[in-house]
Design a protein around this motif. Structure first.
Motif, PDB file in Angstrom:
ATOM      1  N   LEU A  11      47.030  -3.505  18.529  1.00 35.29           N
ATOM      2  CA  LEU A  11      47.482  -3.666  19.901  1.00 35.29           C
ATOM      3  C   LEU A  11      47.632  -4.982  20.565  1.00 35.29           C
ATOM      4  CD1 LEU A  11      44.497  -1.144  20.851  1.00 35.29           C
ATOM      5  CD2 LEU A  11      46.967  -0.398  20.807  1.00 35.29           C
ATOM      6  N   ARG A  12      46.994  -5.973  20.354  1.00 36.95           N
ATOM      7  CA  ARG A  12      47.199  -7.317  21.108  1.00 36.95           C
ATOM      8  C   ARG A  12      48.698  -7.652  20.516  1.00 36.95           C
ATOM      9  NH1 ARG A  12      43.422 -10.187  17.979  1.00 36.95           N
ATOM     10  NH2 ARG A  12      44.950 -11.800  18.177  1.00 36.95           N
ATOM     11  N   ALA A  13      49.163  -7.567  19.399  1.00 38.10           N
ATOM     12  CA  ALA A  13      50.583  -8.082  18.796  1.00 38.10           C
ATOM     13  C   ALA A  13      51.545  -7.341  19.416  1.00 38.10           C
ATOM     14  CB  ALA A  13      50.477  -7.922  17.288  1.00 38.10           C
ATOM     15  N   THR A  14      51.332  -5.997  19.551  1.00 43.29           N
ATOM     16  CA  THR A  14      52.505  -5.065  20.106  1.00 43.29           C
ATOM     17  C   THR A  14      52.625  -5.342  21.535  1.00 43.29           C
ATOM     18  OG1 THR A  14      51.853  -3.237  18.634  1.00 43.29           O
ATOM     19  CG2 THR A  14      52.797  -2.461  20.489  1.00 43.29           C
ATOM     20  N   VAL A  15      51.444  -5.294  22.513  1.00 46.64           N
ATOM     21  CA  VAL A  15      51.445  -5.553  23.714  1.00 46.64           C
ATOM     22  C   VAL A  15      52.012  -6.784  24.085  1.00 46.64           C
ATOM     23  CG1 VAL A  15      50.257  -5.194  26.013  1.00 46.64           C
ATOM     24  CG2 VAL A  15      49.995  -3.431  24.471  1.00 46.64           C
ATOM     25  N   GLY A  16      51.459  -7.943  23.250  1.00 49.73           N
ATOM     26  CA  GLY A  16      51.736  -9.250  23.600  1.00 49.73           C
ATOM     27  C   GLY A  16      52.966  -9.476  23.129  1.00 49.73           C
ATOM     28  N   ALA A  17      54.008  -8.739  22.246  1.00 45.30           N
ATOM     29  CA  ALA A  17      55.157  -9.065  21.861  1.00 45.30           C
ATOM     30  C   ALA A  17      56.116  -8.592  22.785  1.00 45.30           C
ATOM     31  CB  ALA A  17      55.415  -8.610  20.323  1.00 45.30           C
ATOM     32  N   ILE A  20      56.125 -10.504  26.024  1.00 43.42           N
ATOM     33  CA  ILE A  20      56.924 -11.677  25.869  1.00 43.42           C
ATOM     34  C   ILE A  20      58.362 -11.152  25.986  1.00 43.42           C
ATOM     35  CG2 ILE A  20      57.632 -13.480  23.987  1.00 43.42           C
ATOM     36  CD1 ILE A  20      54.645 -13.542  23.184  1.00 43.42           C
ATOM     37  N   ALA A  21      58.599 -10.461  25.356  1.00 40.07           N
ATOM     38  CA  ALA A  21      60.282  -9.827  25.356  1.00 40.07           C
ATOM     39  C   ALA A  21      60.508  -9.574  26.564  1.00 40.07           C
ATOM     40  CB  ALA A  21      60.376  -8.635  24.227  1.00 40.07           C
ATOM     41  N   HIS A  22      59.714  -8.790  27.450  1.00 39.24           N
ATOM     42  CA  HIS A  22      60.074  -8.395  28.882  1.00 39.24           C
ATOM     43  C   HIS A  22      60.225  -9.612  29.636  1.00 39.24           C
ATOM     44  CE1 HIS A  22      60.202  -4.893  31.478  1.00 39.24           C
ATOM     45  NE2 HIS A  22      59.916  -5.821  32.307  1.00 39.24           N
ATOM     46  N   GLY A  23      59.379 -10.471  29.539  1.00 41.95           N
ATOM     47  CA  GLY A  23      59.509 -11.701  30.312  1.00 41.95           C
ATOM     48  C   GLY A  23      60.618 -12.624  30.087  1.00 41.95           C
ATOM     49  N   TRP A  24      60.928 -12.757  28.708  1.00 39.60           N
ATOM     50  CA  TRP A  24      62.171 -13.400  28.136  1.00 39.60           C
ATOM     51  C   TRP A  24      63.273 -12.928  28.885  1.00 39.60           C
ATOM     52  CZ3 TRP A  24      62.042 -17.887  25.673  1.00 39.60           C
ATOM     53  CH2 TRP A  24      63.426 -18.426  25.098  1.00 39.60           C
ATOM     54  N   ASN A  25      63.374 -11.435  28.914  1.00 38.20           N
ATOM     55  CA  ASN A  25      64.640 -10.888  29.470  1.00 38.20           C
ATOM     56  C   ASN A  25      64.693 -11.083  30.906  1.00 38.20           C
ATOM     57  OD1 ASN A  25      66.905  -8.888  28.966  1.00 38.20           O
ATOM     58  ND2 ASN A  25      65.664  -7.574  30.309  1.00 38.20           N
ATOM     59  N   HIS A  26      63.719 -11.058  31.561  1.00 34.70           N
ATOM     60  CA  HIS A  26      63.804 -11.463  32.888  1.00 34.70           C
ATOM     61  C   HIS A  26      64.284 -12.751  33.097  1.00 34.70           C
ATOM     62  CE1 HIS A  26      61.751  -8.145  34.932  1.00 34.70           C
ATOM     63  NE2 HIS A  26      60.492  -8.298  34.472  1.00 34.70           N
ATOM     64  N   THR A  56      57.764 -13.305  35.698  1.00 30.97           N
ATOM     65  CA  THR A  56      58.301 -13.824  34.319  1.00 30.97           C
ATOM     66  C   THR A  56      57.024 -14.738  33.531  1.00 30.97           C
ATOM     67  OG1 THR A  56      60.508 -13.575  34.992  1.00 30.97           O
ATOM     68  CG2 THR A  56      60.085 -15.127  33.347  1.00 30.97           C
ATOM     69  N   ALA A  57      56.647 -15.544  34.625  1.00 31.00           N
ATOM     70  CA  ALA A  57      55.398 -16.347  33.862  1.00 31.00           C
ATOM     71  C   ALA A  57      54.293 -15.559  33.527  1.00 31.00           C
ATOM     72  CB  ALA A  57      55.341 -17.513  35.065  1.00 31.00           C
ATOM     73  N   THR A  58      53.929 -14.620  34.148  1.00 34.74           N
ATOM     74  CA  THR A  58      52.869 -13.823  34.051  1.00 34.74           C
ATOM     75  C   THR A  58      52.875 -13.015  32.795  1.00 34.74           C
ATOM     76  OG1 THR A  58      52.068 -13.575  36.301  1.00 34.74           O
ATOM     77  CG2 THR A  58      51.315 -11.914  34.823  1.00 34.74           C
ATOM     78  N   GLU A  59      54.475 -12.471  32.606  1.00 35.56           N
ATOM     79  CA  GLU A  59      54.624 -11.730  31.391  1.00 35.56           C
ATOM     80  C   GLU A  59      54.537 -12.582  30.088  1.00 35.56           C
ATOM     81  OE1 GLU A  59      57.027  -8.162  33.998  1.00 35.56           O
ATOM     82  OE2 GLU A  59      57.985  -9.842  32.644  1.00 35.56           O
ATOM     83  N   LEU A  60      55.114 -13.661  30.254  1.00 37.12           N
ATOM     84  CA  LEU A  60      55.381 -14.816  29.191  1.00 37.12           C
ATOM     85  C   LEU A  60      53.717 -15.174  28.590  1.00 37.12           C
ATOM     86  CD1 LEU A  60      58.481 -16.953  30.272  1.00 37.12           C
ATOM     87  CD2 LEU A  60      58.381 -14.972  28.194  1.00 37.12           C
ATOM     88  N   GLY A  61      53.140 -15.570  29.778  1.00 34.88           N
ATOM     89  CA  GLY A  61      51.919 -16.053  29.525  1.00 34.88           C
ATOM     90  C   GLY A  61      50.790 -15.119  29.023  1.00 34.88           C
TER      91      GLY A  61
END
Length: 176
Positions: A11-17, A20-26, A56-61
């Motif tokens: 779960l951590r890996a899936t939601v975390g990744a 990160i992808a969502h924030g990166w795209n932003h 973006t920072a929140t999603e990446l962090g």
């Protein structure tokens, strides 16, 4: 239990990744941060530039923290907060299904529920929280109801504050 640790890791890996992808795209996709800022402004979240950078920072962090298993309940709360803002400001009015015009709320609802479940489950033994002995604060385990309520307070509190202070919708119909 190995099953619980494996479940938490998956779960951590899936939601975390995903975050990160969502924030990166932003930040770096299509219209980059400036495009994200314009989109935030278009749905009534102002100032768009500030909120685009914060989201973006929140999603990446939060994504990185979940991926490594550090600050699990707080990171899950940050994910919940971003998803609740997206739910209210954009997706809820478009119905359930993501393929609806304007994108429905099934995606943000699913990530919100999984974030809460992950906060309740805890990070598991394959995590920096476990390695550093951070699964308890002041003698209270940050799992179960404590983890869930911590994430819910962080996410709902942050989303409510942001929406109350900065969201001024201009259109109540489905997004195009």
């Amino acid at each position: 239990m190995i099953e619980t640790d494996l479940t938490a890791l998956l779960l951590r890996a899936t939601v975390g990744a995903t975050m990160i992808a969502h924030g990166w795209n932003h930040a770096f996709g299509g219209g980059r941060l400036a495009g994200t800022a314009r989109w935030f402004e278009s749905i009534g979240i102002k100032p768009g530039r500030v909120h685009a950078a914060l989201a973006t920072a929140t999603e990446l962090g939060a994504g990185v923290l979940l991926l490594v298993g550090l600050g699990n309940a707080a990171a899950a709360g940050a994910v919940l907060g971003t998803m609740l803002v997206a739910l209210v400001a954009n997706h809820l009015r478009n119905g359930f299904f993501i393929f609806n015009k304007g994108e429905g709320y099934e995606y943000v609802l699913m990530i919100s529920v999984v974030a809460l479940a992950l906060a309740a489950l805890g990070p598991g033994r394959v995590s920096l929280d476990h390695l550093l002995g951070l699964q308890e604060i002041a003698g209270h385990a940050l799992t179960g109801w404590t983890g869930l309520l911590t994430a819910a307070a962080i996410g709902a509190g942050g989303a409510t504050a942001l929406l109350a202070l900065c969201w001024r919708p201009t259109d109540t119909g489905p997004a195009s």
